[in-house]
Design an enzyme around this catalytic site. Sequence first.
Site, PDB file in Angstrom:
ATOM      1  N   SER A   1      34.337  41.935  40.213  1.00  0.00           N
ATOM      2  CA  SER A   1      33.275  41.296  40.997  1.00  0.00           C
ATOM      3  C   SER A   1      32.009  42.152  40.960  1.00  0.00           C
ATOM      4  CB  SER A   1      33.755  41.169  42.456  1.00  0.00           C
ATOM      5  OG  SER A   1      32.682  40.964  43.349  1.00  0.00           O
TER       6      SER A   1
ATOM      7  N   TYR B   1      36.745  43.126  50.790  1.00  0.00           N
ATOM      8  CA  TYR B   1      36.651  42.564  49.437  1.00  0.00           C
ATOM      9  C   TYR B   1      36.077  43.604  48.475  1.00  0.00           C
ATOM     10  CZ  TYR B   1      35.339  39.022  45.920  1.00  0.00           C
ATOM     11  OH  TYR B   1      35.195  38.280  44.770  1.00  0.00           O
TER      12      TYR B   1
HETATM   13  P1  NAP Z   1      38.776  30.216  44.826  1.00  0.00           P
HETATM   14  O1  NAP Z   1      38.031  28.999  44.453  1.00  0.00           O
HETATM   15  O2  NAP Z   1      38.913  30.611  46.266  1.00  0.00           O
HETATM   16  O3  NAP Z   1      40.256  30.142  44.176  1.00  0.00           O
HETATM   17  C1  NAP Z   1      41.132  31.212  44.420  1.00  0.00           C
HETATM   18  C2  NAP Z   1      42.483  30.824  43.892  1.00  0.00           C
HETATM   19  O4  NAP Z   1      43.404  31.891  44.164  1.00  0.00           O
HETATM   20  C3  NAP Z   1      43.033  29.566  44.569  1.00  0.00           C
HETATM   21  O5  NAP Z   1      43.690  28.751  43.619  1.00  0.00           O
HETATM   22  C4  NAP Z   1      44.022  30.141  45.567  1.00  0.00           C
HETATM   23  O6  NAP Z   1      45.090  29.294  45.873  1.00  0.00           O
HETATM   24  C5  NAP Z   1      44.562  31.315  44.777  1.00  0.00           C
HETATM   25  N1  NAP Z   1      45.245  32.273  45.660  1.00  0.00           N
HETATM   26  C6  NAP Z   1      44.739  32.879  46.751  1.00  0.00           C
HETATM   27  N2  NAP Z   1      45.682  33.668  47.303  1.00  0.00           N
HETATM   28  C7  NAP Z   1      46.799  33.546  46.537  1.00  0.00           C
HETATM   29  C8  NAP Z   1      48.108  34.105  46.596  1.00  0.00           C
HETATM   30  N3  NAP Z   1      48.473  34.954  47.557  1.00  0.00           N
HETATM   31  N4  NAP Z   1      49.001  33.748  45.653  1.00  0.00           N
HETATM   32  C9  NAP Z   1      48.662  32.875  44.683  1.00  0.00           C
HETATM   33  N5  NAP Z   1      47.440  32.296  44.562  1.00  0.00           N
HETATM   34  C10 NAP Z   1      46.531  32.638  45.497  1.00  0.00           C
HETATM   35  O7  NAP Z   1      38.157  31.473  44.101  1.00  0.00           O
HETATM   36  P2  NAP Z   1      37.258  31.585  42.777  1.00  0.00           P
HETATM   37  O8  NAP Z   1      35.821  31.568  43.149  1.00  0.00           O
HETATM   38  O9  NAP Z   1      37.790  30.659  41.744  1.00  0.00           O
HETATM   39  O10 NAP Z   1      37.597  33.107  42.408  1.00  0.00           O
HETATM   40  C11 NAP Z   1      38.681  33.422  41.555  1.00  0.00           C
HETATM   41  C12 NAP Z   1      38.646  34.932  41.387  1.00  0.00           C
HETATM   42  O11 NAP Z   1      37.324  35.329  40.970  1.00  0.00           O
HETATM   43  C13 NAP Z   1      38.914  35.696  42.678  1.00  0.00           C
HETATM   44  O12 NAP Z   1      39.621  36.885  42.385  1.00  0.00           O
HETATM   45  C14 NAP Z   1      37.502  36.049  43.173  1.00  0.00           C
HETATM   46  O13 NAP Z   1      37.509  37.212  43.990  1.00  0.00           O
HETATM   47  C15 NAP Z   1      36.812  36.304  41.878  1.00  0.00           C
HETATM   48  N6  NAP Z   1      35.349  36.208  41.886  1.00  0.00           N
HETATM   49  C16 NAP Z   1      34.748  35.050  42.318  1.00  0.00           C
HETATM   50  C17 NAP Z   1      33.348  34.979  42.249  1.00  0.00           C
HETATM   51  C18 NAP Z   1      32.576  33.772  42.682  1.00  0.00           C
HETATM   52  O14 NAP Z   1      31.345  33.889  42.820  1.00  0.00           O
HETATM   53  N7  NAP Z   1      33.204  32.626  42.909  1.00  0.00           N
HETATM   54  C19 NAP Z   1      32.617  36.046  41.727  1.00  0.00           C
HETATM   55  C20 NAP Z   1      33.303  37.211  41.350  1.00  0.00           C
HETATM   56  C21 NAP Z   1      34.679  37.255  41.417  1.00  0.00           C
HETATM   57  P3  NAP Z   1      45.002  28.316  47.158  1.00  0.00           P
HETATM   58  O15 NAP Z   1      44.049  27.244  46.777  1.00  0.00           O
HETATM   59  O16 NAP Z   1      46.405  27.808  47.339  1.00  0.00           O
HETATM   60  O17 NAP Z   1      44.519  29.139  48.314  1.00  0.00           O
HETATM   61  C1  GCO Z   2      29.918  37.191  48.644  1.00  0.00           C
HETATM   62  C2  GCO Z   2      30.444  36.469  47.445  1.00  0.00           C
HETATM   63  C3  GCO Z   2      30.703  37.438  46.317  1.00  0.00           C
HETATM   64  C4  GCO Z   2      31.267  36.704  45.125  1.00  0.00           C
HETATM   65  C5  GCO Z   2      31.529  37.613  43.996  1.00  0.00           C
HETATM   66  C6  GCO Z   2      30.289  38.241  43.453  1.00  0.00           C
HETATM   67  O1  GCO Z   2      30.277  36.814  49.770  1.00  0.00           O
HETATM   68  O2  GCO Z   2      29.132  38.131  48.417  1.00  0.00           O
HETATM   69  O3  GCO Z   2      31.626  35.755  47.760  1.00  0.00           O
HETATM   70  O4  GCO Z   2      31.580  38.437  46.723  1.00  0.00           O
HETATM   71  O5  GCO Z   2      32.474  36.085  45.440  1.00  0.00           O
HETATM   72  O6  GCO Z   2      32.532  38.522  44.240  1.00  0.00           O
HETATM   73  O7  GCO Z   2      30.638  38.908  42.251  1.00  0.00           O
END
Ligand code: NAP
Ligand code: GCO
Length: 264
Positions: A145, A158
């Site tokens: 992230s 986080y």
């Molecule tokens: P999201 O839409 O919240 O999806 C997260 C997924 O993880 C969901 O399918 C959720 O399942 C699953 N999950 C959560 N806890 C779990 C557990 N204990 N066991 C199995 N599955 C679990 O998140 P996203 O935005 O796609 O993010 C995916 C990854 O990218 C995460 O690691 C997040 O930190 C990272 N990330 C996101 C962003 C962003 O801007 N979106 C940026 C940087 C990094 P449920 O639906 O059943 O809860």
């Molecule tokens: C926040 C956001 C970020 C993104 C991501 C950025 O609240 O700042 O959720 O943390 O999820 O991790 O890289």
Amino acid sequence: MNKLFSLEGKIALVTGASYGIGFAIASAMAGAGAKIVFNDLKQEFVDKGIAAYKAAGIDAKGYVCDVTNEDAVNELVKKIEAEVGVIDILVNNAGIIKRIPMIEMKASEFRQVIDVDLNAPFIVSKAVIPSMIKKGHGKIINICSMMSELGRETVSAYAAAKGGLKMLTRNIASEYGEYNIQCNGIGPGYIATPQTAPLREKQPDGSRHPFDSFIIAKTPAARWGEASDLGGPAVFLASDASNFVNGHILYVDGGILAYIGKQP
Ligand code: NAP
Ligand code: GCO
């Protein structure tokens, strides 16, 4: 050159990939030839995920598994190896976030974020590495992230987890590189998924959420990322094209980390 980026004949496990970034990464890997296996917490989401993959022309196999439960993860890996085959590519994608000012956050809430975002990648990686060693190769991609590098208000748990995940990535690379296992990270910028939906909600007067405007000003690309923006980088890190890339965090952030931000 195409062969270099091909995932033909490879089995990829993407955790938490019923939708969002995991779904996009799995879809891109399927497009490069990988067989996709994914898990989610609830059968309902697994079923929805299978249907979504099918609609995209992808025959994905889904399992219910809480990645924080070591016994359940070990059972999952055994089941996948019996039903599909040995996992060649692991994407530790499943993750949660809790946006709470640190001094108001309960220790149990802090631990829950660390459990999913840091302990689980350790548990799942530990479960798949022995078979990767036997097979003579493996790829592990940890979804880090911006918060692997930066802090901000309300995301202490986080940021601690994602900072730790960056170092876990480097340590797996260090400890298992000699077995032809490459472990790298992808550091997405701000991506439009359910996880960031609260940061993009329109205001009552129809104007943009202040955080939405903030991110646009902080991103040289002047836009939020789409989950599909992560597909190509993930295929690269999962393919033979990256066999000498190890312990690297590939930031896919539209340039946020390089930019001081547009003057308001
Ligand atoms: P999201 O839409 O919240 O999806 C997260 C997924 O993880 C969901 O399918 C959720 O399942 C699953 N999950 C959560 N806890 C779990 C557990 N204990 N066991 C199995 N599955 C679990 O998140 P996203 O935005 O796609 O993010 C995916 C990854 O990218 C995460 O690691 C997040 O930190 C990272 N990330 C996101 C962003 C962003 O801007 N979106 C940026 C940087 C990094 P449920 O639906 O059943 O809860
Ligand atoms: C926040 C956001 C970020 C993104 C991501 C950025 O609240 O700042 O959720 O943390 O999820 O991790 O890289």
